[in-house]
Design an enzyme around this catalytic site. Structure first.
Site, PDB file in Angstrom:
ATOM      1  N   TYR A  59       0.989  -1.341   0.025  1.00 50.45           N
ATOM      2  CA  TYR A  59       0.046   0.086  -0.279  1.00 50.45           C
ATOM      3  C   TYR A  59       0.672   1.407   0.138  1.00 50.45           C
ATOM      4  O   TYR A  59       0.822   1.696  -1.059  1.00 50.45           O
ATOM      5  CB  TYR A  59      -0.904   0.019   0.989  1.00 50.45           C
TER       6      TYR A  59
ATOM      7  N   GLY B 262       3.211   1.236  -3.278  1.00 50.37           N
ATOM      8  CA  GLY B 262       2.332   1.478  -4.403  1.00 50.37           C
ATOM      9  C   GLY B 262       1.874   2.625  -4.497  1.00 50.37           C
ATOM     10  O   GLY B 262       1.700   3.625  -5.711  1.00 50.37           O
TER      11      GLY B 262
ATOM     12  N   ASN C 248      -6.113   9.766   8.192  1.00 52.50           N
ATOM     13  CA  ASN C 248      -7.429   8.733   8.225  1.00 52.50           C
ATOM     14  C   ASN C 248      -9.174   9.731   8.451  1.00 52.50           C
ATOM     15  O   ASN C 248      -8.916  10.259   8.829  1.00 52.50           O
ATOM     16  CB  ASN C 248      -7.178   8.985   9.842  1.00 52.50           C
TER      17      ASN C 248
ATOM     18  N   ARG D 106     -10.640  -1.377  11.209  1.00 54.46           N
ATOM     19  CA  ARG D 106     -10.127  -0.179  11.378  1.00 54.46           C
ATOM     20  C   ARG D 106      -9.942   0.514  12.631  1.00 54.46           C
ATOM     21  O   ARG D 106     -11.268  -0.083  13.259  1.00 54.46           O
ATOM     22  CB  ARG D 106      -9.533   1.435  10.364  1.00 54.46           C
TER      23      ARG D 106
ATOM     24  N   PHE E  49     -13.660  -0.633  16.931  1.00 55.18           N
ATOM     25  CA  PHE E  49     -14.022  -0.103  18.823  1.00 55.18           C
ATOM     26  C   PHE E  49     -15.695   0.664  18.894  1.00 55.18           C
ATOM     27  O   PHE E  49     -16.161  -0.209  19.601  1.00 55.18           O
ATOM     28  CB  PHE E  49     -13.642   0.931  18.721  1.00 55.18           C
TER      29      PHE E  49
ATOM     30  N   GLY F  94      -1.596   1.864  23.752  1.00 54.52           N
ATOM     31  CA  GLY F  94      -2.933   2.446  23.181  1.00 54.52           C
ATOM     32  C   GLY F  94      -2.739   3.953  23.788  1.00 54.52           C
ATOM     33  O   GLY F  94      -3.481   4.606  23.383  1.00 54.52           O
TER      34      GLY F  94
ATOM     35  N   ARG G 290      -3.403   8.910  16.930  1.00 54.91           N
ATOM     36  CA  ARG G 290      -4.215   8.996  15.331  1.00 54.91           C
ATOM     37  C   ARG G 290      -4.614  10.667  15.258  1.00 54.91           C
ATOM     38  O   ARG G 290      -5.123  10.831  16.319  1.00 54.91           O
ATOM     39  CB  ARG G 290      -4.880   8.197  15.123  1.00 54.91           C
TER      40      ARG G 290
ATOM     41  N   ASP H 286       3.150  -0.302  12.884  1.00 53.50           N
ATOM     42  CA  ASP H 286       2.215   0.503  13.563  1.00 53.50           C
ATOM     43  C   ASP H 286       2.998   2.033  13.438  1.00 53.50           C
ATOM     44  O   ASP H 286       3.578   1.609  14.408  1.00 53.50           O
ATOM     45  CB  ASP H 286       1.223  -0.093  14.419  1.00 53.50           C
TER      46      ASP H 286
HETATM   47  N1  LIG Z   1     -10.598   6.328   3.805  1.00 56.41           N
HETATM   48  C1  LIG Z   1      -9.597   6.481   4.752  1.00 56.41           C
HETATM   49  O1  LIG Z   1      -9.341   7.422   5.626  1.00 56.41           O
HETATM   50  C2  LIG Z   1      -8.601   6.674   3.819  1.00 56.41           C
HETATM   51  C3  LIG Z   1      -6.718   7.816   4.208  1.00 56.41           C
HETATM   52  C4  LIG Z   1      -5.740   7.726   3.265  1.00 56.41           C
HETATM   53  C5  LIG Z   1      -6.337   7.058   1.907  1.00 56.41           C
HETATM   54  N2  LIG Z   1      -7.419   6.912   1.503  1.00 56.41           N
HETATM   55  C6  LIG Z   1      -7.275   6.839   0.077  1.00 56.41           C
HETATM   56  O2  LIG Z   1      -8.475   6.829  -0.274  1.00 56.41           O
HETATM   57  C7  LIG Z   1      -9.606   5.944  -1.325  1.00 56.41           C
HETATM   58  C8  LIG Z   1     -10.870   6.361  -0.696  1.00 56.41           C
HETATM   59  O3  LIG Z   1     -10.528   4.635   0.590  1.00 56.41           O
HETATM   60  P1  LIG Z   1     -11.757   4.213   0.798  1.00 56.41           P
HETATM   61  O4  LIG Z   1     -11.157   4.511   2.081  1.00 56.41           O
HETATM   62  O5  LIG Z   1     -12.801   4.963   0.623  1.00 56.41           O
HETATM   63  O6  LIG Z   1     -11.511   3.135   1.055  1.00 56.41           O
HETATM   64  P2  LIG Z   1     -13.272   1.534   0.328  1.00 56.41           P
HETATM   65  O7  LIG Z   1     -12.224   0.658   0.559  1.00 56.41           O
HETATM   66  O8  LIG Z   1     -13.747   2.031   1.574  1.00 56.41           O
HETATM   67  O9  LIG Z   1     -12.948   1.996  -1.428  1.00 56.41           O
HETATM   68  C9  LIG Z   1     -12.274   1.935  -2.207  1.00 56.41           C
HETATM   69  C10 LIG Z   1     -13.020   1.128  -3.604  1.00 56.41           C
HETATM   70  O10 LIG Z   1     -12.528   0.979  -4.395  1.00 56.41           O
HETATM   71  C11 LIG Z   1     -12.584  -0.017  -5.605  1.00 56.41           C
HETATM   72  N3  LIG Z   1     -11.500  -0.686  -5.618  1.00 56.41           N
HETATM   73  C12 LIG Z   1     -10.237  -1.157  -5.295  1.00 56.41           C
HETATM   74  N4  LIG Z   1      -9.481  -1.755  -6.085  1.00 56.41           N
HETATM   75  C13 LIG Z   1      -9.584  -1.685  -7.005  1.00 56.41           C
HETATM   76  C14 LIG Z   1      -9.741  -1.854  -8.568  1.00 56.41           C
HETATM   77  N5  LIG Z   1      -8.455  -3.123  -8.931  1.00 56.41           N
HETATM   78  N6  LIG Z   1     -10.539  -1.278  -9.833  1.00 56.41           N
HETATM   79  C15 LIG Z   1     -11.941  -0.520  -9.230  1.00 56.41           C
HETATM   80  N7  LIG Z   1     -12.109  -0.791  -7.911  1.00 56.41           N
HETATM   81  C16 LIG Z   1     -11.202  -0.868  -6.960  1.00 56.41           C
HETATM   82  C17 LIG Z   1     -13.076  -0.381  -3.984  1.00 56.41           C
HETATM   83  O11 LIG Z   1     -14.242  -1.686  -5.127  1.00 56.41           O
HETATM   84  C18 LIG Z   1     -13.482   0.177  -3.551  1.00 56.41           C
HETATM   85  O12 LIG Z   1     -15.043   0.626  -3.474  1.00 56.41           O
HETATM   86  C19 LIG Z   1      -8.527   4.891  -1.538  1.00 56.41           C
HETATM   87  O13 LIG Z   1      -7.691   5.325  -2.686  1.00 56.41           O
HETATM   88  C20 LIG Z   1      -7.543   5.279  -0.849  1.00 56.41           C
HETATM   89  O14 LIG Z   1      -5.993   4.939  -0.362  1.00 56.41           O
HETATM   90  C21 LIG Z   1      -8.186   6.774   2.230  1.00 56.41           C
END
Ligand SMILES: NC(=O)c1ccc[n+]([C@@H]2O[C@H](COP(=O)([O-])OP(=O)(O)OC[C@H]3O[C@@H](n4cnc5c(N)ncnc54)[C@H](O)[C@@H]3O)[C@@H](O)[C@H]2O)c1
Length: 361
Positions: A151, A154, A180, A192, A197, A213, A217, A279
């Site tokens: 992750y 990537g 977050n 998460r 929690f 704990g 965050r 972590d």
């Molecule tokens: N939620 C957070 O706290 C957070 C923090 C940092 C970054 N992000 C980034 O925000 C974005 C959304 O996160 P989220 O929390 O909504 O996660 P999520 O898992 O709820 O949403 C990700 C979505 O991408 C889709 N997906 C995954 N791989 C795919 C692929 N190869 N092709 C098409 N669709 C694909 C999943 O089905 C899902 O609907 C992500 O890129 C994540 O890295 C989120």
């Protein structure tokens, strides 16, 4: 909101059936735009977009962004990627492919269409930071071979690609580093801290804290985050980022647990478990850049944002708001039967046997 046809944009949201993507979709539709959601439903769910079934400005296509996509749009938000460790470690090779091949495919699409593209990057690019709070010019402290690397690395590579497409091809790019974020439609089994929690508290099960704990965050409410993403997309083309989007208010994991216990009136007790590998001990955004360029800062305090979040999880458990969040029978059964609900992908897209480029590996 009514919008003249000329000012209405057709926006592609990859990952639009996920937690953040579905809220972003709602926001863009409320602004009068058209939204094309491309999602392979790996961690996302049709439940998150069920309420848009009869919305003529909304379209869903089941698509894996590791494969090229040929559509005509005016703007792209690239959110597709599993975001929680349980999800992205389920198939780490696919996670890296989604970040890297997915970025190449979406950047290629933006290049052909000469359109603006925004990348949902992450605070994980800072790894286990040695600088607090993290500013955008900090290069991070990331393990390239650990369990989280699929992750973290990537997403770092995706940022590199965005900047190289900008430098090499003059592409209009935006990079957000999201910290977050929590809120309704979070997956109840994403492992998460907020969802864990809340689910544990609602069932009066022990609240599992890792380490002492005391690690901290910051927690950003989803509405604040989405507002930041849209402002970034609408910012002048000279501003690329990366820009931190998150809530700088820092809480220890224990403080979060105690607030959730208070709001749920739970009888749960705190249980301390060993800290998982890699972590981070502390993570907090410096949002000075977002404040000055985007005039953005979070406005929802943690205690306020937890209310609708807890309501969301309560409805999942009690099945009292099938209309609002359209929680599926399977999800509810899983969440009520098992102490830590298992996550089952809605598709098998991560299975390489379905990847036509399997031979290329
Ligand atoms: N939620 C957070 O706290 C957070 C923090 C940092 C970054 N992000 C980034 O925000 C974005 C959304 O996160 P989220 O929390 O909504 O996660 P999520 O898992 O709820 O949403 C990700 C979505 O991408 C889709 N997906 C995954 N791989 C795919 C692929 N190869 N092709 C098409 N669709 C694909 C999943 O089905 C899902 O609907 C992500 O890129 C994540 O890295 C989120």
């Amino acid at each position: 909101m009514a919008r003249l046809y000329e000012s209405r944009k057709r926006v592609l949201v990859t990952g639009g059936a996920g937690f953040l993507g579905s809220h972003l979709t709602d926001k863009l539709l409320s602004q009068g735009h058209e939204v094309l959601c491309a999602d392979n439903l790996f961690t996302g769910s049709k439940r998150n977009i069920d309420h848009l079934h009869n919305e003529p400005r909304f379209e869903f296509i089941r698509h894996d962004i590791t494969l090229p996509l040929f559509v005509e749009v005016d703007e792209i938000y690239n959110l597709a990627c599993p975001a929680s460790p349980i999800h992205y470690q389920h198939d780490p090779v696919q996670t890296t492919k989604t970040s890297v091949h997915g970025a190449i495919n979406m950047l290629g699409l933006a290049k052909r269409l000469k359109c603006r593209i925004l990348q949902a990057s992450t605070s994980e690019v800072y790894g286990d930071p040695t600088v607090h709070p993290q500013t955008e010019n900090y290069w991070g402290n990331v393990n390239p071979i650990g369990l989280r690397s699929c992750y973290d690395e990537g997403k770092r590579c995706a940022e590199t690609l965005f900047f190289d497409y900008h430098r090499q091809h003059g592409l209009d790019v935006k990079v957000a580093r999201i910290f977050n974020t929590y809120g309704p439609r979070m997956h109840q089994a994403d492992g998460r801290v907020v969802s864990n929690f809340v689910m544990q508290a609602l069932r009066d099960k022990p609240i599992t804290l890792y380490g002492t704990g005391k690690q901290t965050r910051s927690f950003c409410y989803v509405d604040d985050l989405i507002e930041g993403l849209v402002r970034l997309m609408e910012s002048p083309s000279g501003f690329i980022g990366p820009v931190n989007l998150g809530n700088p208010d820092e809480f220890s994991i224990k403080e979060l647990a105690l607030e959730i216990l208070r709001q749920t009136n739970s009888r749960s007790e705190l249980q301390f478990l060993p800290l998982p590998a890699d972590d981070p001990k502390q993570r907090r955004p410096d949002i000075a850049l977002a404040k000055s360029v985007l005039n953005w800062q979070p406005v929802v305090p943690l205690a306020d944002g937890l209310l609708p979040t807890i309501a969301h999880f309560t409805s999942l458990i009690r099945n009292i708001s099938a209309q609002t969040f359209a929680a599926s029978k399977i999800a509810i059964e899983a969440s009520t039967k098992s102490e830590s609900p298992e996550w089952i992908p809605e598709n098998r897209a991560s299975d390489d046997t379905h990847d036509p480029r399997k031979q290329a590996d």
